[in-house]
Design a protein around this motif. Structure first.
Motif, PDB file in Angstrom:
ATOM      1  N   SER A   1      -6.416  -5.418  -1.011  1.00 37.78           N
ATOM      2  CA  SER A   1      -5.798  -4.726   0.120  1.00 37.78           C
ATOM      3  C   SER A   1      -6.759  -4.692   1.310  1.00 37.78           C
ATOM      4  O   SER A   1      -6.407  -5.065   2.438  1.00 37.78           O
ATOM      5  CB  SER A   1      -5.422  -3.304  -0.333  1.00 37.78           C
ATOM      6  OG  SER A   1      -5.195  -2.460   0.751  1.00 37.78           O
ATOM      7  N   ILE A   2      -7.985  -4.250   1.057  1.00 37.92           N
ATOM      8  CA  ILE A   2      -8.956  -4.152   2.158  1.00 37.92           C
ATOM      9  C   ILE A   2      -9.316  -5.539   2.692  1.00 37.92           C
ATOM     10  O   ILE A   2      -9.291  -5.787   3.902  1.00 37.92           O
ATOM     11  CB  ILE A   2     -10.223  -3.394   1.690  1.00 37.92           C
ATOM     12  CG1 ILE A   2      -9.869  -1.925   1.389  1.00 37.92           C
ATOM     13  CG2 ILE A   2     -11.344  -3.496   2.733  1.00 37.92           C
ATOM     14  CD1 ILE A   2     -11.000  -1.097   0.809  1.00 37.92           C
TER      15      ILE A   2
ATOM     16  N   ARG B   1       2.146   1.668  -3.485  1.00 43.17           N
ATOM     17  CA  ARG B   1       1.073   2.107  -4.405  1.00 43.17           C
ATOM     18  C   ARG B   1       0.774   3.587  -4.223  1.00 43.17           C
ATOM     19  O   ARG B   1       0.526   4.311  -5.183  1.00 43.17           O
ATOM     20  CB  ARG B   1      -0.205   1.298  -4.151  1.00 43.17           C
ATOM     21  CG  ARG B   1      -0.128  -0.119  -4.686  1.00 43.17           C
ATOM     22  CD  ARG B   1      -1.276  -0.961  -4.162  1.00 43.17           C
ATOM     23  NE  ARG B   1      -2.566  -0.385  -4.447  1.00 43.17           N
ATOM     24  CZ  ARG B   1      -3.632  -0.466  -3.635  1.00 43.17           C
ATOM     25  NH1 ARG B   1      -3.545  -1.118  -2.486  1.00 43.17           N
ATOM     26  NH2 ARG B   1      -4.764   0.082  -3.958  1.00 43.17           N
TER      27      ARG B   1
ATOM     28  N   PHE C   1     -12.574   7.390  -2.723  1.00 41.31           N
ATOM     29  CA  PHE C   1     -11.697   6.823  -3.772  1.00 41.31           C
ATOM     30  C   PHE C   1     -12.446   6.675  -5.084  1.00 41.31           C
ATOM     31  O   PHE C   1     -11.914   6.883  -6.155  1.00 41.31           O
ATOM     32  CB  PHE C   1     -11.258   5.403  -3.380  1.00 41.31           C
ATOM     33  CG  PHE C   1     -10.132   5.379  -2.423  1.00 41.31           C
ATOM     34  CD1 PHE C   1      -8.891   5.859  -2.786  1.00 41.31           C
ATOM     35  CD2 PHE C   1     -10.308   4.866  -1.155  1.00 41.31           C
ATOM     36  CE1 PHE C   1      -7.850   5.836  -1.897  1.00 41.31           C
ATOM     37  CE2 PHE C   1      -9.271   4.842  -0.259  1.00 41.31           C
ATOM     38  CZ  PHE C   1      -8.038   5.330  -0.632  1.00 41.31           C
TER      39      PHE C   1
ATOM     40  N   LEU D   1      -6.476  -4.283  -6.837  1.00 42.80           N
ATOM     41  CA  LEU D   1      -5.509  -3.888  -5.808  1.00 42.80           C
ATOM     42  C   LEU D   1      -6.222  -3.331  -4.575  1.00 42.80           C
ATOM     43  O   LEU D   1      -5.846  -3.633  -3.443  1.00 42.80           O
ATOM     44  CB  LEU D   1      -4.499  -2.879  -6.369  1.00 42.80           C
ATOM     45  CG  LEU D   1      -3.592  -3.429  -7.486  1.00 42.80           C
ATOM     46  CD1 LEU D   1      -2.671  -2.336  -8.038  1.00 42.80           C
ATOM     47  CD2 LEU D   1      -2.737  -4.594  -6.985  1.00 42.80           C
ATOM     48  N   ILE D   2      -7.271  -2.541  -4.771  1.00 36.54           N
ATOM     49  CA  ILE D   2      -7.996  -1.992  -3.603  1.00 36.54           C
ATOM     50  C   ILE D   2      -8.724  -3.124  -2.877  1.00 36.54           C
ATOM     51  O   ILE D   2      -8.639  -3.252  -1.651  1.00 36.54           O
ATOM     52  CB  ILE D   2      -9.028  -0.899  -4.005  1.00 36.54           C
ATOM     53  CG1 ILE D   2      -8.342   0.296  -4.649  1.00 36.54           C
ATOM     54  CG2 ILE D   2      -9.822  -0.443  -2.776  1.00 36.54           C
ATOM     55  CD1 ILE D   2      -9.298   1.411  -5.105  1.00 36.54           C
TER      56      ILE D   2
ATOM     57  N   LYS E   1      -6.883  -7.646   4.966  1.00 38.78           N
ATOM     58  CA  LYS E   1      -6.854  -7.238   6.373  1.00 38.78           C
ATOM     59  C   LYS E   1      -8.123  -7.687   7.097  1.00 38.78           C
ATOM     60  O   LYS E   1      -8.076  -8.142   8.236  1.00 38.78           O
ATOM     61  CB  LYS E   1      -6.713  -5.707   6.467  1.00 38.78           C
ATOM     62  CG  LYS E   1      -5.322  -5.228   6.038  1.00 38.78           C
ATOM     63  CD  LYS E   1      -5.232  -3.723   5.974  1.00 38.78           C
ATOM     64  CE  LYS E   1      -5.952  -3.147   4.797  1.00 38.78           C
ATOM     65  NZ  LYS E   1      -5.465  -1.900   4.253  1.00 38.78           N
TER      66      LYS E   1
ATOM     67  N   TYR F   1       0.842  -1.202   0.000  1.00 36.55           N
ATOM     68  CA  TYR F   1       0.000   0.000   0.000  1.00 36.55           C
ATOM     69  C   TYR F   1       0.875   1.249   0.000  1.00 36.55           C
ATOM     70  O   TYR F   1       0.616   2.217  -0.737  1.00 36.55           O
ATOM     71  CB  TYR F   1      -0.966   0.013   1.197  1.00 36.55           C
ATOM     72  CG  TYR F   1      -1.976   1.112   1.033  1.00 36.55           C
ATOM     73  CD1 TYR F   1      -3.095   0.937   0.228  1.00 36.55           C
ATOM     74  CD2 TYR F   1      -1.783   2.360   1.614  1.00 36.55           C
ATOM     75  CE1 TYR F   1      -4.007   1.954   0.019  1.00 36.55           C
ATOM     76  CE2 TYR F   1      -2.687   3.388   1.405  1.00 36.55           C
ATOM     77  CZ  TYR F   1      -3.792   3.183   0.613  1.00 36.55           C
ATOM     78  OH  TYR F   1      -4.681   4.199   0.399  1.00 36.55           O
TER      79      TYR F   1
HETATM   80  N1  URA Z   1      -7.928   1.253   1.847  1.00 39.96           N
HETATM   81  C1  URA Z   1      -7.067   0.204   1.901  1.00 39.96           C
HETATM   82  O1  URA Z   1      -6.844  -0.369   2.956  1.00 39.96           O
HETATM   83  N2  URA Z   1      -6.482  -0.194   0.759  1.00 39.96           N
HETATM   84  C2  URA Z   1      -6.692   0.393  -0.439  1.00 39.96           C
HETATM   85  O2  URA Z   1      -6.135  -0.017  -1.425  1.00 39.96           O
HETATM   86  C3  URA Z   1      -7.582   1.489  -0.478  1.00 39.96           C
HETATM   87  C4  URA Z   1      -8.194   1.884   0.699  1.00 39.96           C
END
Ligand code: URA
Length: 446
Positions: free
Chosen positions: A183-184, A168, A207, A179-180, A187, A165
């Motif tokens: 990423s979210i 990026r 976003f 990718l978004i 987690k 992140y």
């Molecule tokens: N929040 C995130 O944790 N990752 C992203 O890529 C965008 C927003």
């Protein structure tokens, strides 16, 4: 495995194998792939895209790059909630206690503010004494004892995402669906809850500016969550103006507190009841989301949600004096210095630039410009008008608070000066009454 070949394959529009994706994530996290090669691959993914299968593998590789939290010892269906990032978004502070008061265990890890958006952990830390780190045993025990714990995300959750992140963010590769979503979701899936509700923002302060793009992102995240065995629902909500009337840490905590008393702004109240309703349904404490929302409303009206919030604050070491004083006097603690933004014409507020207000709040000291900055807990922005409100020239639109006069001046400059109303400023005022965008656009995955 050869990184250069992987980059060329994706650059030419090829599909990466599971082995190639897992190799990239593992070796980059270990520091064995340099940033220039990782950046090149991210840019190739940005342009050539990933399909669903590649996105699932990428998510899983990042999810398993660090700790995967096990909450199975806590009884009940644990429900997590995530917002893609908003301005004035204090909904977690309202829905957590409401859902917990209705019997849904909330074992939640939250983030800090990022850029112009705020973070729940910074908000909670504005409460004197509140601890946002708990040992795993304390965290589990608190959820068992009182039904809710809110802490900061440990550095060991999805470390691959943390590195990627950051890369990026400085290589123009944030705005890609795969990718978004990976990423979210990496987690969220590592954080251990059984079900997830996502609040996906769209509009000027988000976003994804368009609703179509927000729905596409939400759809992909729901697919990833459900494929991993976690029931996932997404709500698409408007971020064309800040949520509620406050932006800034302590200001937002008090607005959440008032919302739990049933005295919050209508937008925060509406969104909180909708999301809490879905959480109560996902947590198995209501037959339908509508019944869940009804239960959430009852918890608000009876004071059970507020009592749960106060219990949470005390359990994590926070002092309740400020809240008792607020209950008695209706006053809120704010930073010493203040400046007003006023209307430069008669008309109707047609836009409150959420992103700009978020940046102004950051300038007052309520957010960080760099990771090491400390936060001014009592700084921020209080809004007196929302989109659609009638205003007269000279009328107060907002007050900015800060403990530092240079920071206050830079926040006012960011807003476009004390007088607001023209295009490009924090508030835009038009002659015609504008259409007010619906706050809750649609819900996906129910
Ligand atoms: N929040 C995130 O944790 N990752 C992203 O890529 C965008 C927003």
């Amino acid at each position: 495995m050869n990184m250069n070949e992987i980059i060329i394959k994706k650059r030419n529009g090829g599909k990466l194998t599971e082995e190639e994706i897992r190799y990239f994530v593992a070796e980059y996290t270990e520091g064995n792939i340099p940033d220039y090669q990782a950046s090149a691959l991210l840019m190739a993914i940005y342009f050539s895209k990933m399909d669903e299968e590649e996105t699932f593998v990428l998510t899983d590789a990042m999810r398993t790059s660090g700790d995967v939290v096990d909450l199975s010892a806590i009884s009940g269906i644990k429900v997590d909630k995530h917002s893609t990032g908003g301005v004035g978004d204090k909904v977690t502070l309202v829905v957590g206690p409401l859902a917990a008061a209705c019997g849904v265990p909330i074992a939640k890890m939250s983030g800090r503010g990022l850029g112009f958006t705020g973070g729940t952990v910074d908000k909670l830390e504005s409460i004197p004494g509140f601890k946002t780190t708990l040992e795993p045993e304390e965290f589990h025990k608190q959820v068992e004892d009182i039904g809710i714990a809110l802490i900061g995300q440990s550095g060991h959750i999805a470390p691959a995402d943390k590195k990627l992140y950051a890369l990026r963010d400085v290589t123009g590769t944030v705005e890609n669906l795969s990718l978004i979503s990976s990423s979210i979701m990496s987690k969220k899936l590592a954080a251990g809850s059984d079900a997830i509700i996502l609040d996906v923002k769209c509009g000027k302060g988000a976003f994804m500016e368009s609703q179509d793009r927000a729905e596409e992102l939400a759809g992909m995240m729901c697919k990833i969550g459900n494929a991993a065995g976690k029931r996932t629902v997404a709500v698409i909500t408007d971020m064309n103006q800040p949520l509620g009337r406050t932006v800034g840490n302590s200001l937002e905590v008090f607005e959440a507190y008032d919302t739990l008393k049933g005295q919050g702004p209508s937008d925060i109240t509406e969104l909180s009841l909708h999301i809490a309703g879905i959480m109560i349904y996902l947590g198995g404490k209501a037959e339908t989301p509508e019944e869940g929302a009804k239960k959430a409303r009852e918890a608000m009206d009876s004071g059970a949600g507020l009592a749960k919030f106060r219990e949470l604050i005390s359990a994590q070491g926070g002092k309740l004096d400020m809240f008792d004083y607020h209950d008695a006097t209706n006053s809120i603690p704010v930073a010493d210095l203040q400046e007003e933004i006023v209307a430069d014409r008669d008309g109707y507020v047609s836009l409150i630039d959420a992103q700009l207000i978020g940046l102004c709040s950051q300038h007052t000291g309520a957010g960080r410009k760099v990771k090491e900055d400390s936060i001014d807990p009592f700084a921020g922005v209080l809004l007196f008008k929302k989109v659609g409100d009638k205003v007269e020239k000279g009328e107060k639109l907002a007050t900015f608070y800060s403990s530092d006069k240079d920071k206050l001046a830079s926040a006012i400059e960011e807003a476009g000066g004390r007088d607001s109303g023209a295009e490009g400023k924090a508030f835009v005022i038009s002659q015609e009454k504008p259409e007010i965008p619906a706050l809750i656009k649609t819900t996906i995955g129910l």
